[in-house]
Structures are given as C-alpha cells and as structure tokens.
Scaffold this motif. Structure first.
Motif, PDB file in Angstrom:
ATOM      1  N   THR A   6       0.847  -1.189   0.000  1.00 18.68           N
ATOM      2  CA  THR A   6       0.000   0.000   0.000  1.00 18.68           C
ATOM      3  C   THR A   6       0.885   1.243   0.000  1.00 18.68           C
ATOM      4  O   THR A   6       2.045   1.205   0.395  1.00 18.68           O
ATOM      5  CB  THR A   6      -0.922   0.049   1.234  1.00 18.68           C
ATOM      6  N   LYS A   7       0.303   2.339  -0.447  1.00 21.58           N
ATOM      7  CA  LYS A   7       0.980   3.629  -0.416  1.00 21.58           C
ATOM      8  C   LYS A   7      -0.045   4.688  -0.061  1.00 21.58           C
ATOM      9  O   LYS A   7      -1.174   4.658  -0.553  1.00 21.58           O
ATOM     10  CB  LYS A   7       1.617   3.950  -1.771  1.00 21.58           C
ATOM     11  N   GLY A   8       0.344   5.615   0.802  1.00 17.43           N
ATOM     12  CA  GLY A   8      -0.559   6.679   1.232  1.00 17.43           C
ATOM     13  C   GLY A   8      -0.286   7.982   0.517  1.00 17.43           C
ATOM     14  O   GLY A   8       0.860   8.325   0.220  1.00 17.43           O
ATOM     15  N   TYR A   9      -1.352   8.697   0.217  1.00 21.19           N
ATOM     16  CA  TYR A   9      -1.275  10.012  -0.413  1.00 21.19           C
ATOM     17  C   TYR A   9      -2.042  10.994   0.453  1.00 21.19           C
ATOM     18  O   TYR A   9      -3.130  10.690   0.934  1.00 21.19           O
ATOM     19  CB  TYR A   9      -1.896   9.988  -1.814  1.00 21.19           C
ATOM     20  N   LEU A  10      -1.478  12.192   0.653  1.00 20.95           N
ATOM     21  CA  LEU A  10      -2.104  13.219   1.469  1.00 20.95           C
ATOM     22  C   LEU A  10      -2.336  14.447   0.597  1.00 20.95           C
ATOM     23  O   LEU A  10      -1.393  14.982  -0.002  1.00 20.95           O
ATOM     24  CB  LEU A  10      -1.204  13.574   2.656  1.00 20.95           C
ATOM     25  N   TYR A  11      -3.602  14.875   0.517  1.00 22.22           N
ATOM     26  CA  TYR A  11      -3.980  16.041  -0.286  1.00 22.22           C
ATOM     27  C   TYR A  11      -4.513  17.133   0.633  1.00 22.22           C
ATOM     28  O   TYR A  11      -5.341  16.863   1.498  1.00 22.22           O
ATOM     29  CB  TYR A  11      -5.073  15.675  -1.296  1.00 22.22           C
ATOM     30  N   GLN A  12      -4.048  18.357   0.436  1.00 26.09           N
ATOM     31  CA  GLN A  12      -4.590  19.505   1.165  1.00 26.09           C
ATOM     32  C   GLN A  12      -5.670  20.122   0.293  1.00 26.09           C
ATOM     33  O   GLN A  12      -5.384  20.645  -0.777  1.00 26.09           O
ATOM     34  CB  GLN A  12      -3.495  20.521   1.471  1.00 26.09           C
ATOM     35  N   LEU A  13      -6.915  20.058   0.761  1.00 27.27           N
ATOM     36  CA  LEU A  13      -8.046  20.518  -0.032  1.00 27.27           C
ATOM     37  C   LEU A  13      -8.337  21.998   0.148  1.00 27.27           C
ATOM     38  O   LEU A  13      -8.723  22.678  -0.801  1.00 27.27           O
ATOM     39  CB  LEU A  13      -9.293  19.699   0.327  1.00 27.27           C
ATOM     40  N   ALA A  14      -8.190  22.515   1.380  1.00 31.82           N
ATOM     41  CA  ALA A  14      -8.521  23.912   1.646  1.00 31.82           C
ATOM     42  C   ALA A  14      -7.900  24.339   2.967  1.00 31.82           C
ATOM     43  O   ALA A  14      -7.512  23.510   3.787  1.00 31.82           O
ATOM     44  CB  ALA A  14     -10.030  24.102   1.703  1.00 31.82           C
ATOM     45  N   VAL A  15      -7.837  25.646   3.168  1.00 32.62           N
ATOM     46  CA  VAL A  15      -7.440  26.228   4.447  1.00 32.62           C
ATOM     47  C   VAL A  15      -8.578  27.128   4.880  1.00 32.62           C
ATOM     48  O   VAL A  15      -8.974  28.041   4.144  1.00 32.62           O
ATOM     49  CB  VAL A  15      -6.117  27.018   4.332  1.00 32.62           C
ATOM     50  N   SER A  27      -8.494  29.922  14.496  1.00 32.26           N
ATOM     51  CA  SER A  27      -7.226  29.840  13.776  1.00 32.26           C
ATOM     52  C   SER A  27      -7.432  29.122  12.449  1.00 32.26           C
ATOM     53  O   SER A  27      -8.503  28.596  12.166  1.00 32.26           O
ATOM     54  CB  SER A  27      -6.181  29.090  14.615  1.00 32.26           C
ATOM     55  N   ALA A  28      -6.387  29.095  11.655  1.00 32.63           N
ATOM     56  CA  ALA A  28      -6.436  28.414  10.359  1.00 32.63           C
ATOM     57  C   ALA A  28      -6.456  26.904  10.580  1.00 32.63           C
ATOM     58  O   ALA A  28      -5.760  26.376  11.441  1.00 32.63           O
ATOM     59  CB  ALA A  28      -5.233  28.810   9.516  1.00 32.63           C
ATOM     60  N   HIS A  29      -7.293  26.229   9.820  1.00 30.98           N
ATOM     61  CA  HIS A  29      -7.387  24.773   9.844  1.00 30.98           C
ATOM     62  C   HIS A  29      -7.193  24.281   8.414  1.00 30.98           C
ATOM     63  O   HIS A  29      -7.779  24.827   7.490  1.00 30.98           O
ATOM     64  CB  HIS A  29      -8.758  24.311  10.338  1.00 30.98           C
ATOM     65  N   THR A  30      -6.375  23.260   8.256  1.00 31.67           N
ATOM     66  CA  THR A  30      -6.205  22.672   6.940  1.00 31.67           C
ATOM     67  C   THR A  30      -7.163  21.502   6.794  1.00 31.67           C
ATOM     68  O   THR A  30      -7.285  20.675   7.696  1.00 31.67           O
ATOM     69  CB  THR A  30      -4.761  22.189   6.720  1.00 31.67           C
ATOM     70  N   LEU A  31      -7.865  21.471   5.687  1.00 33.27           N
ATOM     71  CA  LEU A  31      -8.760  20.364   5.358  1.00 33.27           C
ATOM     72  C   LEU A  31      -7.955  19.402   4.504  1.00 33.27           C
ATOM     73  O   LEU A  31      -7.472  19.770   3.438  1.00 33.27           O
ATOM     74  CB  LEU A  31      -9.989  20.871   4.599  1.00 33.27           C
ATOM     75  N   GLN A  55      -7.039  19.955  10.625  1.00 35.52           N
ATOM     76  CA  GLN A  55      -5.986  20.073  11.626  1.00 35.52           C
ATOM     77  C   GLN A  55      -5.793  21.535  11.968  1.00 35.52           C
ATOM     78  O   GLN A  55      -5.620  22.383  11.088  1.00 35.52           O
ATOM     79  CB  GLN A  55      -4.681  19.469  11.137  1.00 35.52           C
ATOM     80  N   CYS A  56      -5.830  21.834  13.266  1.00 35.31           N
ATOM     81  CA  CYS A  56      -5.632  23.193  13.769  1.00 35.31           C
ATOM     82  C   CYS A  56      -4.153  23.554  13.649  1.00 35.31           C
ATOM     83  O   CYS A  56      -3.285  22.794  14.065  1.00 35.31           O
ATOM     84  CB  CYS A  56      -6.084  23.264  15.228  1.00 35.31           C
ATOM     85  N   THR A  57      -3.862  24.732  13.094  1.00 34.79           N
ATOM     86  CA  THR A  57      -2.473  25.161  12.966  1.00 34.79           C
ATOM     87  C   THR A  57      -1.954  25.776  14.258  1.00 34.79           C
ATOM     88  O   THR A  57      -0.757  25.974  14.404  1.00 34.79           O
ATOM     89  CB  THR A  57      -2.308  26.179  11.818  1.00 34.79           C
ATOM     90  N   PHE A  58      -2.848  26.045  15.212  1.00 35.63           N
ATOM     91  CA  PHE A  58      -2.430  26.641  16.481  1.00 35.63           C
ATOM     92  C   PHE A  58      -1.962  25.581  17.471  1.00 35.63           C
ATOM     93  O   PHE A  58      -0.881  25.657  18.016  1.00 35.63           O
ATOM     94  CB  PHE A  58      -3.574  27.462  17.078  1.00 35.63           C
ATOM     95  N   ALA A  84     -15.575  35.499   6.465  1.00 33.47           N
ATOM     96  CA  ALA A  84     -16.859  34.893   6.824  1.00 33.47           C
ATOM     97  C   ALA A  84     -16.773  33.401   7.086  1.00 33.47           C
ATOM     98  O   ALA A  84     -17.783  32.722   7.143  1.00 33.47           O
ATOM     99  CB  ALA A  84     -17.864  35.162   5.698  1.00 33.47           C
ATOM    100  N   GLN A  85     -15.564  32.861   7.304  1.00 29.69           N
ATOM    101  CA  GLN A  85     -15.404  31.422   7.445  1.00 29.69           C
ATOM    102  C   GLN A  85     -15.253  30.977   8.893  1.00 29.69           C
ATOM    103  O   GLN A  85     -14.729  29.920   9.162  1.00 29.69           O
ATOM    104  CB  GLN A  85     -14.189  30.965   6.657  1.00 29.69           C
ATOM    105  N   ARG A  86     -15.767  31.716   9.837  1.00 35.57           N
ATOM    106  CA  ARG A  86     -15.623  31.360  11.247  1.00 35.57           C
ATOM    107  C   ARG A  86     -16.791  30.518  11.714  1.00 35.57           C
ATOM    108  O   ARG A  86     -17.790  31.027  12.175  1.00 35.57           O
ATOM    109  CB  ARG A  86     -15.521  32.605  12.094  1.00 35.57           C
ATOM    110  N   VAL A  87     -16.647  29.220  11.583  1.00 38.97           N
ATOM    111  CA  VAL A  87     -17.627  28.269  12.098  1.00 38.97           C
ATOM    112  C   VAL A  87     -16.875  27.100  12.700  1.00 38.97           C
ATOM    113  O   VAL A  87     -15.704  26.896  12.447  1.00 38.97           O
ATOM    114  CB  VAL A  87     -18.587  27.750  10.999  1.00 38.97           C
ATOM    115  N   ARG A  88     -17.560  26.313  13.488  1.00 36.64           N
ATOM    116  CA  ARG A  88     -16.953  25.117  14.066  1.00 36.64           C
ATOM    117  C   ARG A  88     -17.068  23.972  13.076  1.00 36.64           C
ATOM    118  O   ARG A  88     -18.090  23.822  12.413  1.00 36.64           O
ATOM    119  CB  ARG A  88     -17.653  24.739  15.365  1.00 36.64           C
ATOM    120  N   PRO A  89     -16.020  23.137  12.941  1.00 39.24           N
ATOM    121  CA  PRO A  89     -16.116  22.000  12.028  1.00 39.24           C
ATOM    122  C   PRO A  89     -17.202  21.028  12.491  1.00 39.24           C
ATOM    123  O   PRO A  89     -17.386  20.802  13.671  1.00 39.24           O
ATOM    124  CB  PRO A  89     -14.744  21.347  12.098  1.00 39.24           C
ATOM    125  N   GLY A  90     -17.935  20.492  11.531  1.00 41.64           N
ATOM    126  CA  GLY A  90     -18.983  19.533  11.845  1.00 41.64           C
ATOM    127  C   GLY A  90     -20.353  20.142  12.034  1.00 41.64           C
ATOM    128  O   GLY A  90     -21.318  19.449  12.275  1.00 41.64           O
TER     129      GLY A  90
END
Length: 91
Positions: A6-15, A27-31, A55-58, A84-90
C-alpha cells in the motif's frame, strides 16, 4: 514473485478559519484528504480507503470528518470570503 503493498497520499483541499474544538482559538485549519492505495509492483492501482480531517495550525489537534462534512467545508472555503469562514467543524 509478486510484490504488493500500500501507499498513502495526502492532499490539502482547503485552508479555513475555524474555531478549534480542542483549544478554542479561532485559527487556520487545513482540510486534508488521506487516500491509501493498493500497489502491485510499485504501481498504485486502486484506493483502499479515503479519510478526511481538519488540523488546527495553532495547537495541532486533528478532527476526523465524514465525506459529506468535508465536501461542505470545501464548498464553504471556495464560496465564502476569508472573513466569513468562522464556524466550528462539523456544524
């Protein structure tokens, strides 16, 4: 002899700017999207699993998400202005 694995790949979709559920700081969170693929003779053939997380960058805390939650956050990142992106994940 057949070589497989197996091999794993990690993609950053958004900040996104979100309020962290662990430390409580806005704070900034990477999706991120993590895909594990089956390989045969070192050639990736098909995905075995796909997982989404923010993942929280703080503080570095990571929160797993379902695919619909990740899709909603990705859509939110693409359509909303950064202030305008200040919401809680989920939510």
């Amino acid at each position: 002899m057949i070589i497989f694995g197996t091999k794993g790949y990690l993609y950053q979709l958004a900040v996104l700017t979100l309020v962290c559920g662990h430390c409580g700081n806005p704070s900034a969170h990477t999706l991120r999207k993590r895909v594990t693929k089956f390989t045969l003779f070192f050639v990736p053939l098909f995905p075995i699993s796909t997982k989404f997380a923010t993942q929280c960058t703080f503080c570095g805390a990571e929160q797993r998400l379902t695919a619909p939650q990740a899709e909603q956050l990705q859509f939110q990142a693409a359509s909303a202005p950064p202030s305008a992106q200040r919401v809680r994940p989920g939510e």
